[in-house]
Design a protein around this motif. Structure first.
Motif, PDB file in Angstrom:
ATOM      1  N   ASN A  26      67.302  63.147  88.342  1.00 57.42           N
ATOM      2  CA  ASN A  26      66.686  63.386  87.032  1.00 57.42           C
ATOM      3  C   ASN A  26      67.439  62.758  85.870  1.00 57.42           C
ATOM      4  O   ASN A  26      67.232  63.154  84.721  1.00 57.42           O
ATOM      5  CB  ASN A  26      66.545  64.893  86.802  1.00 57.42           C
ATOM      6  CG  ASN A  26      65.451  65.470  87.666  1.00 57.42           C
ATOM      7  OD1 ASN A  26      64.373  64.917  87.734  1.00 57.42           O
ATOM      8  ND2 ASN A  26      65.752  66.564  88.328  1.00 57.42           N
ATOM      9  N   LEU A  27      68.283  61.788  86.118  1.00 58.72           N
ATOM     10  CA  LEU A  27      69.017  61.147  85.032  1.00 58.72           C
ATOM     11  C   LEU A  27      68.113  60.361  84.080  1.00 58.72           C
ATOM     12  O   LEU A  27      68.361  60.312  82.884  1.00 58.72           O
ATOM     13  CB  LEU A  27      70.107  60.222  85.588  1.00 58.72           C
ATOM     14  CG  LEU A  27      71.411  60.902  85.996  1.00 58.72           C
ATOM     15  CD1 LEU A  27      72.356  59.895  86.634  1.00 58.72           C
ATOM     16  CD2 LEU A  27      72.076  61.570  84.818  1.00 58.72           C
ATOM     17  N   ARG A  28      67.053  59.758  84.584  1.00 56.82           N
ATOM     18  CA  ARG A  28      66.166  58.963  83.722  1.00 56.82           C
ATOM     19  C   ARG A  28      65.335  59.835  82.787  1.00 56.82           C
ATOM     20  O   ARG A  28      65.122  59.495  81.636  1.00 56.82           O
ATOM     21  CB  ARG A  28      65.239  58.101  84.565  1.00 56.82           C
ATOM     22  CG  ARG A  28      65.969  56.950  85.174  1.00 56.82           C
ATOM     23  CD  ARG A  28      65.010  55.975  85.762  1.00 56.82           C
ATOM     24  NE  ARG A  28      65.782  54.915  86.407  1.00 56.82           N
ATOM     25  CZ  ARG A  28      65.259  53.835  86.873  1.00 56.82           C
ATOM     26  NH1 ARG A  28      63.961  53.641  86.791  1.00 56.82           N
ATOM     27  NH2 ARG A  28      66.009  52.927  87.437  1.00 56.82           N
ATOM     28  N   THR A  29      64.824  60.915  83.315  1.00 55.99           N
ATOM     29  CA  THR A  29      64.093  61.882  82.486  1.00 55.99           C
ATOM     30  C   THR A  29      64.908  63.168  82.503  1.00 55.99           C
ATOM     31  O   THR A  29      64.735  63.988  83.395  1.00 55.99           O
ATOM     32  CB  THR A  29      62.681  62.141  83.036  1.00 55.99           C
ATOM     33  OG1 THR A  29      62.789  62.593  84.379  1.00 55.99           O
ATOM     34  CG2 THR A  29      61.833  60.899  82.985  1.00 55.99           C
ATOM     35  N   PRO A  30      65.826  63.328  81.584  1.00 55.64           N
ATOM     36  CA  PRO A  30      66.793  64.428  81.643  1.00 55.64           C
ATOM     37  C   PRO A  30      66.156  65.818  81.720  1.00 55.64           C
ATOM     38  O   PRO A  30      65.473  66.257  80.794  1.00 55.64           O
ATOM     39  CB  PRO A  30      67.582  64.280  80.349  1.00 55.64           C
ATOM     40  CG  PRO A  30      67.350  62.894  79.891  1.00 55.64           C
ATOM     41  CD  PRO A  30      66.008  62.517  80.388  1.00 55.64           C
ATOM     42  N   THR A  93      70.449  66.467  78.245  1.00 53.41           N
ATOM     43  CA  THR A  93      70.450  65.032  77.971  1.00 53.41           C
ATOM     44  C   THR A  93      71.036  64.327  79.187  1.00 53.41           C
ATOM     45  O   THR A  93      71.499  64.976  80.131  1.00 53.41           O
ATOM     46  CB  THR A  93      71.305  64.706  76.733  1.00 53.41           C
ATOM     47  OG1 THR A  93      72.654  65.089  77.006  1.00 53.41           O
ATOM     48  CG2 THR A  93      70.805  65.435  75.494  1.00 53.41           C
ATOM     49  N   THR A  94      71.049  63.014  79.125  1.00 53.40           N
ATOM     50  CA  THR A  94      71.663  62.250  80.213  1.00 53.40           C
ATOM     51  C   THR A  94      73.154  62.589  80.323  1.00 53.40           C
ATOM     52  O   THR A  94      73.683  62.729  81.419  1.00 53.40           O
ATOM     53  CB  THR A  94      71.466  60.742  79.982  1.00 53.40           C
ATOM     54  OG1 THR A  94      70.063  60.479  79.892  1.00 53.40           O
ATOM     55  CG2 THR A  94      72.034  59.932  81.129  1.00 53.40           C
TER      56      THR A  94
END
Length: 115
Positions: A26-30, A93-94
């Motif tokens: 889920n790093l791209r869409t936090p 957030t990221t």
């Protein structure tokens, strides 16, 4: 009791794998994946059980209490971050997910490298 101890080790590792995998995905869409909370709680509870069983002399070897204390602090930090991220998704957030992933890797590295 040795079988129970080994099964708890497997569950402990699976819990941390769920936390790390769910966070990295889920790093791209936090956001905090649903399974991450379950994974961190599984890792935390099984870790406590492992220390208890080893300290009682029922299986494993006598745990290094300093190492256990450091790992517990890191695990509690990850748990707190996951709980806050689950309850307040707007805060995720990221960088927030990076902190969870970094602390998870740190906990695993402490387990493996600290003798």
């Amino acid at each position: 009791m040795d079988i129970v101890y080994r099964l708890l080790v497997v569950l402990h590792l699976i819990g941390w794998a769920i936390v790390l995998g769910g966070t990295l995905v889920n790093l791209r869409t936090p956001k905090i994946a649903a399974g991450v909370l379950h994974g961190v709680l599984t890792a935390l509870v099984t870790g406590i059980l492992l220390v208890g069983i080893a300290s009682a002399g029922l299986a494993g070897h006598e745990p290094n209490t300093t190492k256990v204390a450091v790992k517990l602090l890191v695990a509690l930090a990850v748990t707190a971050l996951v709980l806050v991220g689950t309850r307040r998704p707007e805060k995720v957030t990221t960088g927030y997910l990076g902190a969870i992933a970094g602390l998870t890797v740190t906990n695993v590295a402490i387990a493996v490298l600290w003798r």
